[in-house]
Scaffold this active site. Structure first.
Site, mmCIF file in Angstrom:
data_model
loop_
_atom_site.group_PDB
_atom_site.id
_atom_site.type_symbol
_atom_site.label_atom_id
_atom_site.label_comp_id
_atom_site.label_asym_id
_atom_site.label_seq_id
_atom_site.Cartn_x
_atom_site.Cartn_y
_atom_site.Cartn_z
ATOM 1 N N TRP A 114 49.603 34.032 54.526
ATOM 2 C CA TRP A 114 50.690 33.386 53.782
ATOM 3 C C TRP A 114 50.274 31.995 53.312
ATOM 4 C CZ3 TRP A 114 53.593 36.880 52.011
ATOM 5 C CH2 TRP A 114 53.976 37.987 52.786
ATOM 6 N N ASP A 145 56.062 26.033 55.313
ATOM 7 C CA ASP A 145 56.644 27.373 55.295
ATOM 8 C C ASP A 145 56.995 27.703 56.749
ATOM 9 O OD1 ASP A 145 57.147 30.094 55.336
ATOM 10 O OD2 ASP A 145 55.311 30.679 54.270
ATOM 11 N N LYS A 162 63.103 36.979 58.879
ATOM 12 C CA LYS A 162 62.354 36.989 60.133
ATOM 13 C C LYS A 162 63.278 36.581 61.286
ATOM 14 C CE LYS A 162 58.923 37.862 57.448
ATOM 15 N NZ LYS A 162 57.986 36.935 56.847
HETATM 16 C C1 LIG Z 1 57.213 36.956 55.518
HETATM 17 C C2 LIG Z 1 56.610 35.672 55.190
HETATM 18 C C3 LIG Z 1 56.491 35.220 53.859
HETATM 19 C C4 LIG Z 1 56.931 36.048 52.682
HETATM 20 O O1 LIG Z 1 58.285 36.039 52.596
HETATM 21 P P1 LIG Z 1 59.027 36.726 51.350
HETATM 22 O O2 LIG Z 1 60.439 36.350 51.644
HETATM 23 O O3 LIG Z 1 58.756 38.185 51.439
HETATM 24 O O4 LIG Z 1 58.504 36.127 50.122
HETATM 25 C C5 LIG Z 1 55.961 33.982 53.634
HETATM 26 N N1 LIG Z 1 55.552 33.204 54.636
HETATM 27 C C6 LIG Z 1 55.637 33.596 55.923
HETATM 28 C C7 LIG Z 1 55.164 32.684 57.017
HETATM 29 C C8 LIG Z 1 56.166 34.837 56.237
HETATM 30 O O5 LIG Z 1 56.246 35.223 57.521
#
Ligand SMILES: *Cc1c(COP(=O)(O)O)cnc(C)c1O
Length: 360
Positions: free
Chosen positions: A101, A171, A195
């Site tokens: 990511w 993020d 998540k």
């Molecule tokens: C799942 C995830 C993403 C992607 O998320 P989307 O909502 O599908 O764009 C980005 N960063 C992290 C750390 C993730 O766990």
């Protein structure tokens, strides 16, 4: 068949109480005569729902008044683009590469400017967090970006990087609400809800007010300007209304559990059950450097692909689902987010122990 223990990395397990409450309110939300899915986002009832969700999140995370909370769409992946579009002034940004990511965010940044990788753990399959105490931060960097919890590799920044005064952008998709945070250490944090919070379709961005500007990169679409949504209270257009409603219920659930301190204590206990077992097992082992282990995502392997596959299949038959590891790591991964009860982790450890004994 009843509910299983769902170890999915995302979309992931939600608190059963929240699902039951949503089910009870499905046909008639508190006398409105309709579902939240069916009501105008401009109605008084819905305004109450989104305002309560924001207020509860602010209280839970201790978000100061000079930070805006935006409920957006497009997932964390869309914020990979929104971040450079809204923050690039010098068109230079530094990225720390700790997994898939983080790398995607960095690659998106490269579309808009000089996005530099200033640290990486790619040399050891992202099994650790690089030392970020003395980084080569670019003097003209507009921000430094991290992925705070690496969902696929199971690592977490337990110490935030020293950004030499540059704004930190994080993020936090897979660690938001898992433990207390000091928001003032961040310029921006963003995370997809699916998540640790709610259903897919909502991404939450928490942004220090001075970083919400009119003068964004030329060509930035209206919808990707944070200012558009900040000025409109996340309702420039139709928000992911039902998803936000569920997020709001999860915030209330986290509050009822005792808030983020209590979540952290529970999460530490749950993770310790699993890591302690892995550390003494002669069949299974964790893949991450101990001091960088995530509380949320726990990858582990047997070292034998056939045995891994047998484990995943037998675990599923025993009601322990979604334990297959990400294809880039192999083996297994147990995601044990806030809503995974301690009993689920106990059941997993017991199952692993039985699986191991049966093959001795
Ligand atoms: C799942 C995830 C993403 C992607 O998320 P989307 O909502 O599908 O764009 C980005 N960063 C992290 C750390 C993730 O766990």
């Amino acid at each position: 068949m009843g509910r299983v223990y769902n170890f999915s990395a995302g979309p992931a397990v939600l608190p059963e109480e929240v699902l039951r409450e949503a089910a009870d309110e499905m046909l008639d939300y508190r006398g409105a005569g309709m579902s939240v899915m069916e009501m105008s986002h401009r109605s008084k009832t819905y305004t109450g729902i989104i305002e309560a969700a924001e207020a509860d999140l602010r209280e839970l995370m201790g978000i100061p008044d000079n930070y805006q909370v935006l409920f957006l769409q497009g997932g964390a992946s869309q914020q990979f683009a929104a971040v450079p579009m809204n923050l690039m002034k010098n068109c230079v940004a530094d990225y720390i590469i700790t997994g898939a990511w983080a790398k995607k965010a960095w690659q998106e940044g490269q579309i808009f400017g000089d996005a530099r990788a200033i640290a990486s753990s790619a040399d050891e399959t992202f099994s650790y967090i690089p030392d970020c105490s003395d980084l080569d931060v670019s003097p003209d960097a507009d921000y430094v970006h991290i992925c705070e919890n690496n969902t696929i590799y199971g690592t977490k920044f337990h110490t935030l990087p020293n950004t030499l005064g540059k704004d930190l952008v994080a993020d936090v998709s897979s660690c938001i609400l898992s433990e207390p945070v000091d928001i003032t250490r961040y310029g921006v944090m963003y995370g997809g809800a699916q998540k640790n919070i709610g259903p897919a379709g909502v991404v939450i961005s928490i942004i220090r007010e001075d970083l919400i500007r009119e003068d964004v990169l030329e060509g930035t679409p209206t919808m990707l300007k944070w200012k558009t949504q900040a000025d409109a209270g996340s309702m420039y257009n139709t928000p992911p209304a039902y998803g936000i409603y569920i997020c709001g219920k999860v915030f209330k659930w986290v509050k009822a559990q005792g808030g983020l301190e209590a979540m952290q204590a529970r999460n530490q206990e749950k993770a310790a059950l699993l890591y302690d077992y892995l550390d003494q097992s002669s069949m299974f082992s964790g893949t991450v450097r101990k001091e960088d282990r995530s509380l949320m995502n726990v990858p582990f392997v047997t070292g034998d692909a056939d045995l891994d596959a047998a484990f995943v299949a037998e675990a599923k038959a025993a009601g322990l689902e979604n334990l297959k590891g990400h294809r880039s790591v192999g083996g297994m991964r147990a995601s044990i987010y806030n809503a995974m009860p301690r009993a689920g982790v106990e059941a997993l450890v017991e199952f692993m122990d039985g699986f191991e004994r049966a093959r001795k």
